[in-house]
Motif scaffolding. Structure first.
Motif, PDB file in Angstrom:
ATOM      1  N   SER A 162       0.697  -0.835   0.055  1.00 32.76           N
ATOM      2  CA  SER A 162       0.073  -0.291   0.232  1.00 32.76           C
ATOM      3  C   SER A 162       1.294   1.251  -0.257  1.00 32.76           C
ATOM      4  N   ILE A 163       0.503   2.473  -0.747  1.00 35.29           N
ATOM      5  CA  ILE A 163       1.008   3.833   0.148  1.00 35.29           C
ATOM      6  C   ILE A 163       1.720   4.122   1.059  1.00 35.29           C
ATOM      7  N   HIS A 164       0.842   3.346   2.276  1.00 36.66           N
ATOM      8  CA  HIS A 164       1.573   3.859   3.483  1.00 36.66           C
ATOM      9  C   HIS A 164       2.674   2.699   3.690  1.00 36.66           C
ATOM     10  N   THR A 165       2.304   1.403   3.316  1.00 34.51           N
ATOM     11  CA  THR A 165       3.736   0.819   3.560  1.00 34.51           C
ATOM     12  C   THR A 165       5.089   1.127   2.213  1.00 34.51           C
ATOM     13  N   LEU A 166       4.631   1.698   1.479  1.00 30.92           N
ATOM     14  CA  LEU A 166       5.900   1.939   0.308  1.00 30.92           C
ATOM     15  C   LEU A 166       6.182   3.033   1.054  1.00 30.92           C
ATOM     16  N   ILE A 167       5.712   3.411   1.908  1.00 31.31           N
ATOM     17  CA  ILE A 167       6.318   5.233   2.596  1.00 31.31           C
ATOM     18  C   ILE A 167       7.269   5.114   3.659  1.00 31.31           C
ATOM     19  N   ARG A 168       7.041   3.250   4.134  1.00 25.07           N
ATOM     20  CA  ARG A 168       7.207   3.139   5.517  1.00 25.07           C
ATOM     21  C   ARG A 168       8.338   2.270   5.009  1.00 25.07           C
ATOM     22  N   ILE A 169       8.705   2.098   3.622  1.00 28.02           N
ATOM     23  CA  ILE A 169       9.836   0.784   3.574  1.00 28.02           C
ATOM     24  C   ILE A 169      10.679   1.465   3.258  1.00 28.02           C
ATOM     25  N   ALA A 170      10.476   3.178   2.145  1.00 28.05           N
ATOM     26  CA  ALA A 170      11.492   4.805   2.001  1.00 28.05           C
ATOM     27  C   ALA A 170      12.168   4.816   2.807  1.00 28.05           C
ATOM     28  N   THR A 171      11.757   4.494   3.404  1.00 31.46           N
ATOM     29  CA  THR A 171      11.521   5.796   5.259  1.00 31.46           C
ATOM     30  C   THR A 171      13.287   5.040   5.632  1.00 31.46           C
ATOM     31  N   ALA A 172      12.617   3.825   5.761  1.00 27.46           N
ATOM     32  CA  ALA A 172      13.879   2.835   5.841  1.00 27.46           C
ATOM     33  C   ALA A 172      14.981   2.635   5.078  1.00 27.46           C
ATOM     34  N   LEU A 173      14.734   2.612   4.235  1.00 27.84           N
ATOM     35  CA  LEU A 173      15.966   2.358   3.449  1.00 27.84           C
ATOM     36  C   LEU A 173      16.489   3.870   3.008  1.00 27.84           C
ATOM     37  N   ASP A 174      15.751   5.139   3.141  1.00 29.30           N
ATOM     38  CA  ASP A 174      16.431   6.143   3.081  1.00 29.30           C
ATOM     39  C   ASP A 174      16.224   6.581   1.973  1.00 29.30           C
ATOM     40  N   VAL A 175      15.087   6.389   1.292  1.00 31.19           N
ATOM     41  CA  VAL A 175      14.667   6.961  -0.371  1.00 31.19           C
ATOM     42  C   VAL A 175      13.701   8.200  -0.228  1.00 31.19           C
ATOM     43  N   GLU A 176      13.472   8.608  -1.220  1.00 30.36           N
ATOM     44  CA  GLU A 176      11.934   8.654  -1.671  1.00 30.36           C
ATOM     45  C   GLU A 176      11.279   8.021  -1.510  1.00 30.36           C
ATOM     46  N   PRO A 177      10.559   7.574  -1.459  1.00 26.03           N
ATOM     47  CA  PRO A 177       9.442   6.758  -2.118  1.00 26.03           C
ATOM     48  C   PRO A 177       8.844   6.742  -3.099  1.00 26.03           C
ATOM     49  N   GLY A 178       9.004   7.798  -3.995  1.00 25.45           N
ATOM     50  CA  GLY A 178       8.803   8.427  -5.736  1.00 25.45           C
ATOM     51  C   GLY A 178       9.758   6.678  -6.287  1.00 25.45           C
ATOM     52  N   SER A 179      10.858   6.880  -5.547  1.00 25.47           N
ATOM     53  CA  SER A 179      12.266   6.128  -6.791  1.00 25.47           C
ATOM     54  C   SER A 179      11.834   4.781  -6.156  1.00 25.47           C
ATOM     55  N   LEU A 180      10.941   4.452  -5.456  1.00 25.05           N
ATOM     56  CA  LEU A 180      11.115   2.718  -5.747  1.00 25.05           C
ATOM     57  C   LEU A 180       9.298   2.698  -6.824  1.00 25.05           C
ATOM     58  N   LEU A 181       8.841   4.101  -7.309  1.00 28.67           N
ATOM     59  CA  LEU A 181       7.766   3.595  -8.540  1.00 28.67           C
ATOM     60  C   LEU A 181       8.428   3.826  -9.910  1.00 28.67           C
ATOM     61  N   ASP A 182      10.278   4.119 -10.001  1.00 26.29           N
ATOM     62  CA  ASP A 182      10.678   4.873 -11.268  1.00 26.29           C
ATOM     63  C   ASP A 182      10.694   3.307 -11.611  1.00 26.29           C
ATOM     64  N   GLY A 183      10.213   4.167 -13.049  1.00 29.87           N
ATOM     65  CA  GLY A 183      10.160   2.853 -14.448  1.00 29.87           C
ATOM     66  C   GLY A 183       8.819   3.133 -14.611  1.00 29.87           C
ATOM     67  N   LEU A 184       7.634   2.635 -13.728  1.00 28.93           N
ATOM     68  CA  LEU A 184       6.027   1.807 -13.454  1.00 28.93           C
ATOM     69  C   LEU A 184       5.115   2.773 -14.229  1.00 28.93           C
ATOM     70  N   THR A 185       4.896   1.767 -15.175  1.00 29.06           N
ATOM     71  CA  THR A 185       4.479   2.452 -16.248  1.00 29.06           C
ATOM     72  C   THR A 185       2.102   2.037 -16.464  1.00 29.06           C
ATOM     73  N   LEU A 186       2.013   2.363 -16.814  1.00 30.36           N
ATOM     74  CA  LEU A 186       0.500   1.762 -16.983  1.00 30.36           C
ATOM     75  C   LEU A 186       0.538   0.216 -17.675  1.00 30.36           C
ATOM     76  N   ALA A 187       1.764   0.265 -18.363  1.00 35.27           N
ATOM     77  CA  ALA A 187       1.625  -0.459 -19.213  1.00 35.27           C
ATOM     78  C   ALA A 187       1.361  -2.106 -18.442  1.00 35.27           C
ATOM     79  N   HIS A 188       2.659  -1.706 -16.764  1.00 33.91           N
ATOM     80  CA  HIS A 188       2.660  -2.773 -15.668  1.00 33.91           C
ATOM     81  C   HIS A 188       0.912  -3.144 -14.956  1.00 33.91           C
ATOM     82  N   PHE A 189      -0.205  -2.737 -15.900  1.00 29.21           N
ATOM     83  CA  PHE A 189      -1.090  -2.969 -15.196  1.00 29.21           C
ATOM     84  C   PHE A 189      -2.376  -2.708 -16.129  1.00 29.21           C
ATOM     85  N   SER A 190      -1.612  -3.759 -17.431  1.00 23.34           N
ATOM     86  CA  SER A 190      -2.284  -4.435 -17.880  1.00 23.34           C
ATOM     87  C   SER A 190      -3.559  -5.690 -17.577  1.00 23.34           C
ATOM     88  N   ALA A 191      -4.310  -5.649 -18.616  1.00 19.79           N
ATOM     89  CA  ALA A 191      -5.457  -6.783 -18.385  1.00 19.79           C
ATOM     90  C   ALA A 191      -4.565  -7.975 -18.184  1.00 19.79           C
TER      91      ALA A 191
END
Length: 87
Positions: free
Chosen positions: A52-81
């Motif tokens: 979840s977004i909340h969990t992603l932020i907890r993970i990013a904080t522990a890893l000392d990275v921006e939460p958005g960096s864990l989504l880098d490169g993610l596109t709509l194609a990753h969510f295909s049917a």
């Protein structure tokens, strides 16, 4: 019901693994730092679950990275049917 990998979950999981290994942390250390069960960390990293977004932020904080960096490169194609991205 077993968790099924999706291209989006796999992508986010790979980003988490990369950030964690750069920090020289184990999955158990990340779990302890976030308060998230280590089995869930393994599921996220293995692409079997999407944090979840909340969990992603907890993970990013522990890893000392921006939460958005864990989504880098993610596109709509990753969510295909089909749940899988074409290579």
């Amino acid at each position: 019901m077993p968790r099924v990998a999706s291209a989006a979950a796999e992508h986010i999981g790979a980003q988490i693994v990369g950030a964690r290994t750069r920090r020289k942390m184990t999955q158990d250390q990340l779990a302890a730092a976030t308060g998230i069960d280590s089995s869930n960390i393994r599921s996220y990293e293995g692409g079997r679950a999407t944090p979840s977004i909340h969990t992603l932020i907890r993970i990013a904080t522990a890893l000392d990275v921006e939460p958005g960096s864990l989504l880098d490169g993610l596109t709509l194609a990753h969510f295909s049917a089909s749940g899988r991205r074409a290579s």
